[in-house]
Design a protein around this motif. Structure first.
Motif, PDB file in Angstrom:
ATOM      1  N   VAL A 107       0.779  -1.169  -0.110  1.00 37.08           N
ATOM      2  CA  VAL A 107      -0.046   0.226  -0.033  1.00 37.08           C
ATOM      3  C   VAL A 107       0.697   1.318   0.012  1.00 37.08           C
ATOM      4  CG1 VAL A 107      -1.825   1.219   1.193  1.00 37.08           C
ATOM      5  CG2 VAL A 107      -1.786  -1.231   1.216  1.00 37.08           C
ATOM      6  N   THR A 108       0.565   2.002  -0.985  1.00 34.70           N
ATOM      7  CA  THR A 108       1.424   3.339  -0.961  1.00 34.70           C
ATOM      8  C   THR A 108       0.453   4.604  -0.909  1.00 34.70           C
ATOM      9  OG1 THR A 108       2.822   2.347  -2.936  1.00 34.70           O
ATOM     10  CG2 THR A 108       2.816   4.627  -2.505  1.00 34.70           C
ATOM     11  N   LEU A 109       1.187   5.556  -0.057  1.00 33.08           N
ATOM     12  CA  LEU A 109       0.345   6.565   0.609  1.00 33.08           C
ATOM     13  C   LEU A 109       1.235   7.799  -0.180  1.00 33.08           C
ATOM     14  CD1 LEU A 109      -0.140   6.127   4.190  1.00 33.08           C
ATOM     15  CD2 LEU A 109      -1.685   5.253   2.308  1.00 33.08           C
ATOM     16  N   VAL A 110       0.460   8.479  -1.274  1.00 34.79           N
ATOM     17  CA  VAL A 110       1.041   9.465  -1.971  1.00 34.79           C
ATOM     18  C   VAL A 110       0.453  10.787  -1.780  1.00 34.79           C
ATOM     19  CG1 VAL A 110       1.913   8.009  -3.997  1.00 34.79           C
ATOM     20  CG2 VAL A 110      -0.057   9.523  -3.951  1.00 34.79           C
ATOM     21  N   ASP A 111       1.383  11.932  -1.802  1.00 36.59           N
ATOM     22  CA  ASP A 111       0.766  13.518  -1.746  1.00 36.59           C
ATOM     23  C   ASP A 111       1.731  14.508  -2.080  1.00 36.59           C
ATOM     24  OD1 ASP A 111      -0.466  15.927  -0.275  1.00 36.59           O
ATOM     25  OD2 ASP A 111      -1.686  14.110   0.529  1.00 36.59           O
ATOM     26  N   ILE A 112       1.336  15.780  -2.332  1.00 37.91           N
ATOM     27  CA  ILE A 112       2.308  16.577  -2.548  1.00 37.91           C
ATOM     28  C   ILE A 112       2.754  17.429  -1.437  1.00 37.91           C
ATOM     29  CG2 ILE A 112       1.705  16.728  -5.321  1.00 37.91           C
ATOM     30  CD1 ILE A 112       0.112  19.441  -4.367  1.00 37.91           C
ATOM     31  N   ASN A 113       1.941  16.980  -0.268  1.00 40.07           N
ATOM     32  CA  ASN A 113       2.435  17.839   0.843  1.00 40.07           C
ATOM     33  C   ASN A 113       3.197  17.148   1.775  1.00 40.07           C
ATOM     34  OD1 ASN A 113       2.197  19.514   3.095  1.00 40.07           O
ATOM     35  ND2 ASN A 113      -0.083  19.074   3.247  1.00 40.07           N
ATOM     36  N   PRO A 114       4.419  17.691   1.962  1.00 35.40           N
ATOM     37  CA  PRO A 114       5.402  16.996   3.138  1.00 35.40           C
ATOM     38  C   PRO A 114       4.768  16.889   4.592  1.00 35.40           C
ATOM     39  CG  PRO A 114       6.598  18.790   1.715  1.00 35.40           C
ATOM     40  CD  PRO A 114       4.977  18.725   1.409  1.00 35.40           C
ATOM     41  N   ALA A 115       4.004  17.792   4.843  1.00 34.36           N
ATOM     42  CA  ALA A 115       3.354  17.500   6.068  1.00 34.36           C
ATOM     43  C   ALA A 115       2.206  16.469   6.366  1.00 34.36           C
ATOM     44  CB  ALA A 115       2.650  19.010   6.532  1.00 34.36           C
ATOM     45  N   ALA A 116       1.639  16.297   5.222  1.00 31.85           N
ATOM     46  CA  ALA A 116       0.820  15.191   5.110  1.00 31.85           C
ATOM     47  C   ALA A 116       1.401  13.641   5.125  1.00 31.85           C
ATOM     48  CB  ALA A 116      -0.232  15.132   3.788  1.00 31.85           C
ATOM     49  N   LEU A 117       2.572  13.718   4.456  1.00 31.87           N
ATOM     50  CA  LEU A 117       3.415  12.487   4.351  1.00 31.87           C
ATOM     51  C   LEU A 117       3.893  12.099   5.712  1.00 31.87           C
ATOM     52  CD1 LEU A 117       5.169  12.836   0.812  1.00 31.87           C
ATOM     53  CD2 LEU A 117       2.935  11.425   1.412  1.00 31.87           C
ATOM     54  N   ARG A 118       4.422  13.241   6.337  1.00 28.86           N
ATOM     55  CA  ARG A 118       4.973  12.943   7.697  1.00 28.86           C
ATOM     56  C   ARG A 118       3.891  12.592   8.603  1.00 28.86           C
ATOM     57  NH1 ARG A 118       5.334  16.749  12.678  1.00 28.86           N
ATOM     58  NH2 ARG A 118       6.860  15.745  14.002  1.00 28.86           N
ATOM     59  N   VAL A 119       2.577  12.953   8.626  1.00 24.86           N
ATOM     60  CA  VAL A 119       1.595  12.624   9.611  1.00 24.86           C
ATOM     61  C   VAL A 119       1.066  11.060   9.052  1.00 24.86           C
ATOM     62  CG1 VAL A 119      -0.755  13.285  10.214  1.00 24.86           C
ATOM     63  CG2 VAL A 119       1.111  15.003  10.326  1.00 24.86           C
ATOM     64  N   ALA A 120       0.875  11.086   7.679  1.00 28.36           N
ATOM     65  CA  ALA A 120       0.639   9.611   7.500  1.00 28.36           C
ATOM     66  C   ALA A 120       1.480   8.721   7.898  1.00 28.36           C
ATOM     67  CB  ALA A 120       0.474   9.671   5.931  1.00 28.36           C
ATOM     68  N   GLY A 121       2.658   8.836   7.802  1.00 26.83           N
ATOM     69  CA  GLY A 121       3.712   7.859   8.257  1.00 26.83           C
ATOM     70  C   GLY A 121       3.484   7.441   9.649  1.00 26.83           C
ATOM     71  N   ILE A 122       3.379   8.764  10.519  1.00 27.80           N
ATOM     72  CA  ILE A 122       3.297   8.339  12.018  1.00 27.80           C
ATOM     73  C   ILE A 122       1.818   7.794  12.371  1.00 27.80           C
ATOM     74  CG2 ILE A 122       2.865   9.627  14.375  1.00 27.80           C
ATOM     75  CD1 ILE A 122       4.798  11.879  13.180  1.00 27.80           C
ATOM     76  N   ASN A 123       1.076   7.836  11.532  1.00 27.23           N
ATOM     77  CA  ASN A 123      -0.397   7.186  11.704  1.00 27.23           C
ATOM     78  C   ASN A 123      -0.356   5.654  11.300  1.00 27.23           C
ATOM     79  OD1 ASN A 123      -2.023   9.462  12.653  1.00 27.23           O
ATOM     80  ND2 ASN A 123      -2.490  10.172  10.616  1.00 27.23           N
ATOM     81  N   ALA A 124       0.675   5.481  10.336  1.00 19.20           N
ATOM     82  CA  ALA A 124       0.633   4.080   9.796  1.00 19.20           C
ATOM     83  C   ALA A 124       1.401   3.155  11.189  1.00 19.20           C
ATOM     84  CB  ALA A 124       1.353   4.130   8.681  1.00 19.20           C
ATOM     85  N   ARG A 125       2.469   3.900  11.743  1.00 20.34           N
ATOM     86  CA  ARG A 125       2.975   3.234  12.786  1.00 20.34           C
ATOM     87  C   ARG A 125       2.224   3.019  13.949  1.00 20.34           C
ATOM     88  NH1 ARG A 125       8.628   6.381  14.089  1.00 20.34           N
ATOM     89  NH2 ARG A 125       8.595   4.510  15.413  1.00 20.34           N
TER      90      ARG A 125
END
Length: 339
Positions: A183-201
């Protein structure tokens, strides 16, 4: 730094040796372990509830991390305040009856027995990480699609992608149910990618990766499942989490359909949850999205999830011709053996 600033600059108030992401994850885990739950409401409801005089200052953890109310330091356990400081998500409040009040720059909301980090209310910054009732509706549509696939004997997706993932909620819930899938999460927003990574953990899923990408330009190959809940509003400030661009905010949603038409594997499906401004009974997004699907040989279905949402937005000059804004779900599938 004001409370409108987002999560892209996490370390300003943390100690030199602290890892802000680890502190933020530890905070979220501690809050979860406390039994905390919070259902996110619409911004309009949030404003009304917070405007009640008795809600001027937080009295509980839900008030602090759900309702985004200013709080006194002794209102919550000291360990949580310390973690907020280490994560750099604690500010002096700009509102409230005195100058000793604090405010968290993040929120935590419940979905599918998980907690998801996202931006505090109000999400004013252009790169705010948004989570709201539409996130919950979107997740419901995606999970219903997975159940339908299983019920009809279709193979479970092996590669899935969440375009414009924001908090990552939908993609993470897919990963929970499909632990063998990539499963890949993509976004143009670095803040979103940071939060999504923490949420996955936080959710404990290990089959998720985050990629900075405009649509699918940053990832390769085809996908068995593409999901997306892109911004679809007309927003004069063009905030990334909200502004859809194009005709009546439909620009990004149409780009998602085009991307899916190019990158769906045989038997693969797109589940797109979005909004459409209806003008004199005509759904322009449906017409254009359907035309893309037809040209690409995709089988598609379309339904109005809610015929009338965001009525307050119709006062915006950008919606001068619209009579309502409908929330819709487009599902498009590439037939097996067709590319």
């Amino acid at each position: 730094m004001t409370t409108a600033d987002t999560l892209t600059r996490p370390a300003e108030t943390s100690s030199r040796d602290a890892n802000p992401d680890e502190a933020l994850l530890a905070l979220a885990r501690a809050v979860r372990d406390s039994g905390y739950r919070f259902t996110t409401v619409t911004p309009a409801t949030h404003a009304r509830v917070n405007a009640r005089p008795e809600n001027a200052v937080a009295r509980s953890l839900r008030d602090v991390l759900g309702w985004s109310r200013p709080f006194r330091e002794d209102a919550i356990p000291a360990g949580l305040t310390d973690l907020m400081k280490q994560a750099g998500v604690l500010d002096r409040a700009e509102e409230g009856p005195d100058d000793t009040l604090l405010k968290a720059r993040i929120r935590l909301s419940s979905l599918d027995d998980e907690l998801f980090l996202h931006a505090a209310y109000p999400p004013l910054a252009a790169d705010s990480v948004f989570f709201g009732p539409d996130t919950m509706r979107f997740a419901e549509a995606v999970l219903a699609h997975l159940e339908e696939r299983a019920r009809t004997g279709r193979p479970a997706p092996r590669r899935a992608v969440d375009i414009g993932c924001g908090s990552g909620a939908a993609g993470i819930l897919v990963a929970k149910r499909l632990p063998e899938a990539e499963v890949t999460l993509v976004d143009i927003n670095p803040a979103a990618l940071r939060v999504a990574g923490i949420n996955a953990r936080l959710a404990g899923v290990e089959n998720v990766r985050t990629v900075h990408s405009d649509m699918l330009s940053g990832v390769e190959g085809v996908f068995d499942l593409i999901v997306s809940n892109p911004p679809f509003m007309v927003d004069a400030g063009e905030r990334a989490y909200r502004h859809g661009g194009g005709p009546l905010g439909a620009g990004l949603s149409l780009r998602v359909v085009e991307a899916a038409a190019e990158r769906l594997a045989p038997g693969g499906s797109l589940v797109l949850f979005t909004g459409s401004a209806i003008v004199e009974g005509h759904d322009g997004f449906r017409a254009e999205a359907g035309a893309i699907c037809e040209r690409s040989g995709l089988e598609w279905s379309y339904r109005e999830f809610d015929p009338d949402e965001y009525g307050e937005e119709l006062d915006d000059p950008g919606y001068a011709a619209a009579e309502r804004i409908a929330l819709v779900v487009l599902t498009a599938t590439r037939r097996d053996g067709v590319r």
